[in-house]
Design an enzyme around this catalytic site. Structure first.
Site, PDB file in Angstrom:
ATOM      1  N   PHE A 161       0.859  -1.186   0.000  1.00 48.23           N
ATOM      2  CA  PHE A 161       0.000   0.000   0.000  1.00 48.23           C
ATOM      3  C   PHE A 161       0.888   1.227   0.000  1.00 48.23           C
ATOM      4  O   PHE A 161       1.700   1.418   0.902  1.00 48.23           O
ATOM      5  CB  PHE A 161      -0.923   0.041   1.225  1.00 48.23           C
ATOM      6  CG  PHE A 161      -1.827   1.239   1.214  1.00 48.23           C
ATOM      7  CD1 PHE A 161      -3.019   1.216   0.523  1.00 48.23           C
ATOM      8  CD2 PHE A 161      -1.461   2.409   1.867  1.00 48.23           C
ATOM      9  CE1 PHE A 161      -3.843   2.336   0.487  1.00 48.23           C
ATOM     10  CE2 PHE A 161      -2.274   3.534   1.834  1.00 48.23           C
ATOM     11  CZ  PHE A 161      -3.465   3.495   1.144  1.00 48.23           C
ATOM     12  N   ASP A 248      10.149   1.340   0.418  1.00 42.08           N
ATOM     13  CA  ASP A 248       9.094   2.284   0.794  1.00 42.08           C
ATOM     14  C   ASP A 248       9.055   2.372   2.318  1.00 42.08           C
ATOM     15  O   ASP A 248       8.460   1.528   2.991  1.00 42.08           O
ATOM     16  CB  ASP A 248       7.758   1.810   0.238  1.00 42.08           C
ATOM     17  CG  ASP A 248       6.582   2.649   0.717  1.00 42.08           C
ATOM     18  OD1 ASP A 248       6.814   3.661   1.418  1.00 42.08           O
ATOM     19  OD2 ASP A 248       5.433   2.289   0.406  1.00 42.08           O
ATOM     20  N   LYS A 277       5.408  11.052   5.680  1.00 42.25           N
ATOM     21  CA  LYS A 277       4.739  11.062   6.985  1.00 42.25           C
ATOM     22  C   LYS A 277       5.536  11.825   8.034  1.00 42.25           C
ATOM     23  O   LYS A 277       5.470  13.042   8.113  1.00 42.25           O
ATOM     24  CB  LYS A 277       4.425   9.634   7.431  1.00 42.25           C
ATOM     25  CG  LYS A 277       3.347   8.943   6.585  1.00 42.25           C
ATOM     26  CD  LYS A 277       2.944   7.620   7.174  1.00 42.25           C
ATOM     27  CE  LYS A 277       1.915   6.891   6.308  1.00 42.25           C
ATOM     28  NZ  LYS A 277       0.607   7.546   6.235  1.00 42.25           N
TER      29      LYS A 277
END
Length: 424
Positions: A161, A248, A277
Protein backbone atom coordinates in the site's frame (compact mmCIF):
# COMPACT_ATOMS: atom_id res chain seq x y z
CA UNK A 1 -29.19 28.22 25.81
CA UNK A 2 -26.07 26.03 25.88
CA UNK A 3 -23.54 26.62 28.68
CA UNK A 4 -20.34 28.40 27.76
CA UNK A 5 -17.45 26.22 26.70
CA UNK A 6 -13.74 26.96 26.53
CA UNK A 7 -12.94 28.41 23.10
CA UNK A 8 -9.95 26.07 22.90
CA UNK A 9 -12.39 23.23 22.33
CA UNK A 10 -15.23 24.94 20.51
CA UNK A 11 -16.54 25.49 17.00
CA UNK A 12 -18.99 28.30 16.39
CA UNK A 13 -21.58 29.43 13.91
CA UNK A 14 -22.78 32.99 13.54
CA UNK A 15 -26.47 33.79 14.03
CA UNK A 16 -26.52 37.57 13.85
CA UNK A 17 -24.53 38.77 16.84
CA UNK A 18 -25.20 35.53 18.75
CA UNK A 19 -22.48 32.85 18.76
CA UNK A 20 -23.43 29.29 19.54
CA UNK A 21 -21.29 26.20 19.64
CA UNK A 22 -22.02 23.34 17.27
CA UNK A 23 -22.34 19.94 18.88
CA UNK A 24 -20.17 17.09 17.69
CA UNK A 25 -23.22 15.54 16.05
CA UNK A 26 -23.91 18.77 14.14
CA UNK A 27 -20.30 18.98 13.04
CA UNK A 28 -20.29 15.39 11.79
CA UNK A 29 -23.64 15.92 10.02
CA UNK A 30 -22.24 18.98 8.23
CA UNK A 31 -19.18 17.02 7.19
CA UNK A 32 -21.31 14.23 5.75
CA UNK A 33 -23.59 16.69 3.95
CA UNK A 34 -20.87 18.66 2.19
CA UNK A 35 -17.95 16.23 2.08
CA UNK A 36 -17.18 13.19 -0.05
CA UNK A 37 -17.72 9.78 1.48
CA UNK A 38 -14.47 8.12 0.46
CA UNK A 39 -13.37 7.45 4.05
CA UNK A 40 -15.22 6.45 7.21
CA UNK A 41 -13.94 8.47 10.19
CA UNK A 42 -14.35 7.30 13.75
CA UNK A 43 -17.27 9.33 15.24
CA UNK A 44 -15.23 11.90 17.17
CA UNK A 45 -14.52 15.55 16.33
CA UNK A 46 -11.02 16.54 17.39
CA UNK A 47 -9.91 20.12 17.95
CA UNK A 48 -6.67 20.04 19.91
CA UNK A 49 -3.52 17.94 20.13
CA UNK A 50 -0.52 18.07 22.42
CA UNK A 51 2.14 15.39 22.70
CA UNK A 52 0.42 12.02 22.89
CA UNK A 53 -3.04 13.43 23.65
CA UNK A 54 -6.00 14.69 21.65
CA UNK A 55 -9.15 16.51 22.78
CA UNK A 56 -12.60 16.61 21.19
CA UNK A 57 -15.10 19.48 20.98
CA UNK A 58 -16.49 18.56 24.38
CA UNK A 59 -13.09 18.75 26.02
CA UNK A 60 -12.68 14.98 26.45
CA UNK A 61 -9.06 13.82 26.44
CA UNK A 62 -7.88 10.79 24.48
CA UNK A 63 -4.61 8.92 24.13
CA UNK A 64 -3.65 8.85 20.45
CA UNK A 65 -2.53 5.34 19.51
CA UNK A 66 -2.64 5.99 15.75
CA UNK A 67 -0.42 9.09 15.43
CA UNK A 68 -1.93 10.06 12.10
CA UNK A 69 -0.96 6.68 10.62
CA UNK A 70 2.59 7.04 12.05
CA UNK A 71 2.97 10.67 10.99
CA UNK A 72 3.21 12.59 14.27
CA UNK A 73 6.21 10.62 15.56
CA UNK A 74 7.36 13.82 17.30
CA UNK A 75 4.02 14.19 19.10
CA UNK A 76 1.19 16.58 18.32
CA UNK A 77 2.18 20.23 17.93
CA UNK A 78 5.76 19.78 19.09
CA UNK A 79 6.80 23.26 20.31
CA UNK A 80 10.01 23.26 18.27
CA UNK A 81 8.10 22.46 15.09
CA UNK A 82 5.39 25.02 15.82
CA UNK A 83 8.04 27.67 16.38
CA UNK A 84 9.96 27.07 13.16
CA UNK A 85 6.69 26.92 11.23
CA UNK A 86 5.62 30.29 12.60
CA UNK A 87 9.04 31.83 12.06
CA UNK A 88 9.35 30.58 8.49
CA UNK A 89 5.74 31.47 7.65
CA UNK A 90 6.54 35.07 8.51
CA UNK A 91 9.65 35.08 6.36
CA UNK A 92 9.16 33.07 3.14
CA UNK A 93 6.74 30.25 2.37
CA UNK A 94 6.75 29.49 -1.34
CA UNK A 95 8.82 30.38 -4.39
CA UNK A 96 8.64 27.07 -6.33
CA UNK A 97 11.80 25.44 -7.60
CA UNK A 98 12.16 28.20 -10.15
CA UNK A 99 14.66 29.74 -7.71
CA UNK A 100 17.13 28.63 -5.06
CA UNK A 101 16.35 28.87 -1.37
CA UNK A 102 18.50 28.51 1.74
CA UNK A 103 16.42 25.68 3.08
CA UNK A 104 16.44 23.26 0.15
CA UNK A 105 20.15 22.47 0.18
CA UNK A 106 20.31 22.51 3.96
CA UNK A 107 17.80 19.65 4.31
CA UNK A 108 19.47 17.71 1.51
CA UNK A 109 22.86 18.03 3.19
CA UNK A 110 21.48 16.99 6.58
CA UNK A 111 19.57 13.94 5.34
CA UNK A 112 22.29 12.62 3.04
CA UNK A 113 24.92 12.93 5.77
CA UNK A 114 22.62 11.36 8.36
CA UNK A 115 21.28 8.46 6.31
CA UNK A 116 24.09 7.77 3.85
CA UNK A 117 22.87 8.53 0.33
CA UNK A 118 24.21 11.16 -2.06
CA UNK A 119 21.05 13.00 -3.16
CA UNK A 120 17.65 13.99 -1.79
CA UNK A 121 14.68 14.91 -4.00
CA UNK A 122 11.79 16.45 -2.02
CA UNK A 123 8.11 16.05 -2.82
CA UNK A 124 4.91 16.54 -0.81
CA UNK A 125 2.92 13.40 -0.03
CA UNK A 126 3.99 9.80 0.39
CA UNK A 127 2.25 8.68 -2.77
CA UNK A 128 4.06 11.39 -4.77
CA UNK A 129 7.41 10.24 -3.42
CA UNK A 130 6.61 6.63 -4.33
CA UNK A 131 5.54 7.71 -7.80
CA UNK A 132 8.79 9.66 -8.11
CA UNK A 133 10.78 6.56 -7.18
CA UNK A 134 9.01 4.55 -9.88
CA UNK A 135 9.66 7.30 -12.46
CA UNK A 136 13.34 7.48 -11.58
CA UNK A 137 13.68 3.69 -11.72
CA UNK A 138 12.06 3.49 -15.14
CA UNK A 139 14.31 6.29 -16.43
CA UNK A 140 17.33 4.40 -15.08
CA UNK A 141 16.04 1.25 -16.78
CA UNK A 142 16.16 2.91 -20.18
CA UNK A 143 19.26 5.04 -19.78
CA UNK A 144 21.50 2.70 -17.78
CA UNK A 145 20.13 -0.84 -18.04
CA UNK A 146 19.29 -0.17 -21.72
CA UNK A 147 15.84 -1.76 -21.68
CA UNK A 148 13.75 -1.64 -24.87
CA UNK A 149 11.54 1.44 -25.18
CA UNK A 150 8.22 1.21 -23.28
CA UNK A 151 9.20 -2.14 -21.74
CA UNK A 152 10.50 -1.24 -18.25
CA UNK A 153 8.73 -3.37 -15.63
CA UNK A 154 8.43 -2.56 -11.93
CA UNK A 155 7.70 -5.40 -9.53
CA UNK A 156 5.84 -4.88 -6.25
CA UNK A 157 5.19 -7.10 -3.25
CA UNK A 158 1.63 -8.32 -2.93
CA UNK A 159 -0.19 -6.62 -0.06
CA UNK A 160 1.58 -3.34 -0.74
CA UNK A 161 0.00 0.00 0.00
CA UNK A 162 1.49 3.31 -1.06
CA UNK A 163 -1.55 5.47 -1.64
CA UNK A 164 -4.54 5.72 -3.93
CA UNK A 165 -3.28 7.45 -7.06
CA UNK A 166 -3.78 5.67 -10.38
CA UNK A 167 -0.20 4.37 -10.22
CA UNK A 168 -0.55 3.22 -6.61
CA UNK A 169 -3.82 1.37 -7.18
CA UNK A 170 -2.34 -0.19 -10.33
CA UNK A 171 0.25 -1.83 -8.08
CA UNK A 172 -2.29 -2.89 -5.45
CA UNK A 173 -3.69 -6.35 -4.76
CA UNK A 174 -6.55 -5.00 -2.62
CA UNK A 175 -9.82 -4.97 -4.64
CA UNK A 176 -11.09 -2.00 -2.60
CA UNK A 177 -8.25 0.07 -4.01
CA UNK A 178 -8.36 -0.85 -7.69
CA UNK A 179 -11.86 -2.08 -8.60
CA UNK A 180 -13.54 0.11 -11.26
CA UNK A 181 -10.59 2.49 -11.62
CA UNK A 182 -8.96 0.94 -14.69
CA UNK A 183 -7.33 0.96 -17.13
CA UNK A 184 -4.23 0.55 -15.02
CA UNK A 185 -0.61 1.53 -15.42
CA UNK A 186 1.05 -1.10 -17.63
CA UNK A 187 4.09 -3.22 -16.81
CA UNK A 188 3.46 -3.35 -13.08
CA UNK A 189 3.91 -6.88 -11.75
CA UNK A 190 3.54 -8.47 -8.32
CA UNK A 191 5.16 -11.26 -6.29
CA UNK A 192 4.29 -12.61 -2.83
CA UNK A 193 5.73 -10.66 0.09
CA UNK A 194 8.51 -12.31 2.10
CA UNK A 195 9.17 -14.85 -0.68
CA UNK A 196 12.70 -14.70 -2.09
CA UNK A 197 12.20 -17.72 -4.35
CA UNK A 198 9.25 -16.07 -6.08
CA UNK A 199 11.22 -12.84 -6.44
CA UNK A 200 14.19 -14.56 -8.04
CA UNK A 201 11.91 -16.50 -10.36
CA UNK A 202 10.37 -13.22 -11.52
CA UNK A 203 13.79 -11.69 -12.12
CA UNK A 204 14.89 -14.78 -14.07
CA UNK A 205 11.87 -14.95 -16.32
CA UNK A 206 11.54 -11.24 -17.04
CA UNK A 207 14.71 -9.38 -18.10
CA UNK A 208 12.71 -6.13 -18.45
CA UNK A 209 12.43 -5.67 -14.67
CA UNK A 210 14.10 -2.42 -13.66
CA UNK A 211 13.01 -2.19 -10.00
CA UNK A 212 11.46 -4.00 -7.06
CA UNK A 213 9.52 -1.82 -4.61
CA UNK A 214 8.72 -3.18 -1.17
CA UNK A 215 7.89 -2.04 2.37
CA UNK A 216 10.38 -3.43 4.93
CA UNK A 217 7.31 -3.95 7.12
CA UNK A 218 3.91 -3.88 5.46
CA UNK A 219 1.86 -1.38 7.47
CA UNK A 220 -1.57 -1.11 5.88
CA UNK A 221 -1.59 -4.86 5.22
CA UNK A 222 -1.67 -5.37 8.98
CA UNK A 223 1.87 -4.72 10.28
CA UNK A 224 3.38 -7.74 8.52
CA UNK A 225 7.02 -8.27 9.55
CA UNK A 226 9.13 -10.34 7.12
CA UNK A 227 11.38 -13.22 8.12
CA UNK A 228 14.90 -12.44 9.26
CA UNK A 229 17.15 -12.33 6.23
CA UNK A 230 14.44 -11.26 3.78
CA UNK A 231 15.81 -7.75 3.30
CA UNK A 232 19.35 -9.02 2.80
CA UNK A 233 17.99 -11.51 0.29
CA UNK A 234 16.21 -8.71 -1.57
CA UNK A 235 19.44 -6.71 -1.68
CA UNK A 236 21.44 -9.69 -2.96
CA UNK A 237 18.91 -10.58 -5.66
CA UNK A 238 18.56 -7.00 -6.88
CA UNK A 239 22.34 -6.72 -7.15
CA UNK A 240 22.63 -10.08 -8.91
CA UNK A 241 20.01 -9.25 -11.55
CA UNK A 242 20.84 -5.54 -11.93
CA UNK A 243 17.51 -4.39 -10.54
CA UNK A 244 17.00 -1.30 -8.38
CA UNK A 245 15.69 -1.98 -4.89
CA UNK A 246 13.18 0.67 -3.81
CA UNK A 247 12.39 0.61 -0.08
CA UNK A 248 9.09 2.28 0.79
CA UNK A 249 9.72 3.61 4.32
CA UNK A 250 7.00 6.25 4.27
CA UNK A 251 5.45 4.63 7.35
CA UNK A 252 8.33 2.62 8.83
CA UNK A 253 11.02 5.26 8.43
CA UNK A 254 12.35 7.82 10.87
CA UNK A 255 12.48 5.93 14.17
CA UNK A 256 9.03 4.33 14.16
CA UNK A 257 10.31 0.73 14.38
CA UNK A 258 13.03 1.41 16.97
CA UNK A 259 15.75 2.31 14.49
CA UNK A 260 16.09 5.25 12.11
CA UNK A 261 15.00 3.01 9.25
CA UNK A 262 13.42 -0.43 9.18
CA UNK A 263 16.13 -1.61 6.74
CA UNK A 264 18.64 -0.91 9.51
CA UNK A 265 17.51 -4.10 11.26
CA UNK A 266 19.45 -6.02 8.63
CA UNK A 267 21.98 -3.27 7.87
CA UNK A 268 20.91 -3.15 4.24
CA UNK A 269 21.01 -0.22 1.83
CA UNK A 270 18.36 0.08 -0.88
CA UNK A 271 19.08 1.92 -4.13
CA UNK A 272 16.18 4.30 -3.53
CA UNK A 273 14.71 5.08 -0.11
CA UNK A 274 11.28 6.71 0.17
CA UNK A 275 10.39 8.92 3.15
CA UNK A 276 7.23 10.79 4.10
CA UNK A 277 4.74 11.06 6.98
CA UNK A 278 7.01 11.76 10.01
CA UNK A 279 9.43 13.71 7.81
CA UNK A 280 7.45 16.80 8.80
CA UNK A 281 5.91 15.65 12.08
CA UNK A 282 2.38 16.19 10.79
CA UNK A 283 2.65 19.97 10.40
CA UNK A 284 3.00 20.08 6.61
CA UNK A 285 3.10 17.54 3.75
CA UNK A 286 6.75 16.73 3.02
CA UNK A 287 8.13 13.57 1.41
CA UNK A 288 11.00 12.62 -0.83
CA UNK A 289 13.47 10.05 -2.06
CA UNK A 290 17.09 9.45 -1.19
CA UNK A 291 19.37 7.88 -3.78
CA UNK A 292 22.78 8.27 -5.43
CA UNK A 293 24.10 10.47 -8.21
CA UNK A 294 24.35 7.63 -10.76
CA UNK A 295 20.60 7.02 -10.42
CA UNK A 296 19.13 10.50 -9.92
CA UNK A 297 21.25 11.90 -12.77
CA UNK A 298 18.91 10.06 -15.14
CA UNK A 299 16.52 12.97 -14.54
CA UNK A 300 17.34 16.08 -16.52
CA UNK A 301 15.82 19.54 -16.09
CA UNK A 302 12.14 19.43 -17.01
CA UNK A 303 11.65 15.69 -16.55
CA UNK A 304 10.25 15.97 -13.03
CA UNK A 305 8.91 18.63 -10.72
CA UNK A 306 6.30 19.77 -8.22
CA UNK A 307 4.86 23.21 -7.56
CA UNK A 308 5.06 22.82 -3.79
CA UNK A 309 7.79 20.19 -3.53
CA UNK A 310 10.85 21.62 -1.77
CA UNK A 311 9.17 24.88 -0.72
CA UNK A 312 10.94 26.81 2.08
CA UNK A 313 8.17 26.34 4.64
CA UNK A 314 7.92 22.57 4.26
CA UNK A 315 11.67 22.08 4.05
CA UNK A 316 12.33 24.15 7.18
CA UNK A 317 9.77 22.13 9.13
CA UNK A 318 11.19 18.84 7.85
CA UNK A 319 14.71 19.75 8.89
CA UNK A 320 13.57 20.53 12.42
CA UNK A 321 11.36 17.43 12.52
CA UNK A 322 14.28 15.10 11.82
CA UNK A 323 16.49 16.97 14.29
CA UNK A 324 13.82 16.47 16.97
CA UNK A 325 13.82 12.72 16.29
CA UNK A 326 17.59 12.60 16.59
CA UNK A 327 18.11 14.94 19.52
CA UNK A 328 15.29 13.48 21.61
CA UNK A 329 16.52 9.94 20.88
CA UNK A 330 13.08 8.82 19.79
CA UNK A 331 14.28 5.68 18.00
CA UNK A 332 15.58 4.36 21.31
CA UNK A 333 12.34 5.30 23.05
CA UNK A 334 10.41 3.41 20.37
CA UNK A 335 12.68 0.38 20.78
CA UNK A 336 12.48 0.35 24.59
CA UNK A 337 8.74 0.94 24.87
CA UNK A 338 8.09 -1.39 21.96
CA UNK A 339 9.43 -4.20 24.16
CA UNK A 340 7.09 -3.17 26.98
CA UNK A 341 4.22 -3.14 24.49
CA UNK A 342 5.08 -6.61 23.21
CA UNK A 343 5.51 -8.14 26.67
CA UNK A 344 2.21 -6.80 27.95
CA UNK A 345 0.05 -7.51 24.93
CA UNK A 346 1.36 -11.05 24.55
CA UNK A 347 -0.26 -11.75 27.94
CA UNK A 348 -3.73 -11.37 26.43
CA UNK A 349 -5.75 -14.59 26.00
CA UNK A 350 -5.12 -16.32 22.67
CA UNK A 351 -8.82 -16.83 22.11
CA UNK A 352 -9.17 -13.03 21.88
CA UNK A 353 -5.84 -11.99 20.36
CA UNK A 354 -4.53 -14.60 17.95
CA UNK A 355 -1.29 -12.82 17.06
CA UNK A 356 0.91 -9.87 17.97
CA UNK A 357 2.91 -8.24 15.15
CA UNK A 358 5.36 -5.41 15.03
CA UNK A 359 8.65 -3.76 15.77
CA UNK A 360 9.20 -0.77 18.01
CA UNK A 361 6.04 1.30 18.22
CA UNK A 362 4.56 0.00 14.98
CA UNK A 363 2.38 -2.86 16.15
CA UNK A 364 -0.79 -4.72 15.33
CA UNK A 365 -3.04 -7.07 17.31
CA UNK A 366 -4.92 -9.69 15.29
CA UNK A 367 -8.33 -9.99 16.93
CA UNK A 368 -10.40 -13.18 16.82
CA UNK A 369 -13.49 -12.10 14.90
CA UNK A 370 -15.60 -14.63 16.82
CA UNK A 371 -15.27 -12.27 19.79
CA UNK A 372 -15.72 -8.88 18.16
CA UNK A 373 -15.30 -6.85 15.01
CA UNK A 374 -12.29 -4.52 14.88
CA UNK A 375 -14.46 -1.46 14.23
CA UNK A 376 -16.63 -2.21 17.26
CA UNK A 377 -13.52 -2.54 19.44
CA UNK A 378 -12.25 0.85 18.24
CA UNK A 379 -15.59 2.42 19.13
CA UNK A 380 -15.33 1.00 22.65
CA UNK A 381 -11.73 2.17 22.93
CA UNK A 382 -12.87 5.65 21.95
CA UNK A 383 -15.44 5.67 24.72
CA UNK A 384 -12.71 4.57 27.13
CA UNK A 385 -10.37 7.37 26.03
CA UNK A 386 -8.08 5.83 23.39
CA UNK A 387 -8.11 6.42 19.64
CA UNK A 388 -6.97 4.08 16.90
CA UNK A 389 -8.39 2.30 13.83
CA UNK A 390 -8.40 -1.29 12.56
CA UNK A 391 -6.47 -2.50 9.53
CA UNK A 392 -8.10 -5.11 7.33
CA UNK A 393 -11.04 -5.31 9.70
CA UNK A 394 -9.53 -7.34 12.53
CA UNK A 395 -6.05 -5.95 13.14
CA UNK A 396 -5.88 -3.34 15.88
CA UNK A 397 -3.19 -0.76 15.08
CA UNK A 398 -0.98 0.44 17.91
CA UNK A 399 1.32 3.25 16.79
CA UNK A 400 1.40 6.13 19.30
CA UNK A 401 3.65 9.18 18.94
CA UNK A 402 7.24 8.24 19.76
CA UNK A 403 7.34 10.84 22.53
CA UNK A 404 5.08 8.64 24.63
CA UNK A 405 6.24 7.88 28.17
CA UNK A 406 6.07 4.47 29.82
CA UNK A 407 3.34 5.80 32.12
CA UNK A 408 1.23 6.93 29.16
CA UNK A 409 1.89 3.67 27.34
CA UNK A 410 0.76 1.62 30.32
CA UNK A 411 -2.34 3.80 30.64
CA UNK A 412 -3.18 2.96 27.05
CA UNK A 413 -2.40 -0.73 27.49
CA UNK A 414 -4.71 -0.84 30.47
CA UNK A 415 -7.52 0.66 28.36
CA UNK A 416 -6.90 -1.86 25.56
CA UNK A 417 -6.76 -4.80 27.96
CA UNK A 418 -9.90 -3.72 29.82
CA UNK A 419 -11.89 -3.28 26.60
CA UNK A 420 -10.76 -6.59 25.10
CA UNK A 421 -11.40 -8.52 28.31
CA UNK A 422 -14.93 -7.07 28.44
CA UNK A 423 -15.77 -9.41 25.56
CA UNK A 424 -15.06 -12.51 27.69
Amino acid sequence: MQPARSRIFGSTRELGSLKRFLSSQELMARDKKYGSKHFEPLPVVLVKGEGVCLWDVDGKRYLDFLAGFSTVNQGHCHPRLVKVMRDQAGMLTHISRAFYSEQHGELGEYLTNLLGWEKFLPMNTGVEACDTAVKVARRWGYKVKKLPNEQATVVFAKGNFWGRSIAALSASTDPKCFTDFGPYVPRFDRVPYNDLKALEQKFKEDPTVCAFMVEPIQGEAGVVVPSDGYLKGVRDLCTKYNVLWIADEVQTGLCRTGKRLAVDYENQRPDILILGKALSGGLYPVSGILTDEKIISCLEAGTHGSTFGGNPLGIRIALEAVKVLEEENLAENARKLGEVLRQELQKLPKDIVTEFRGRGLLSGLVINKDFAEGWDICLKLKEAGLLTRPAHGQILRISPPLTITEEQLREGLNIITTVLMSYK
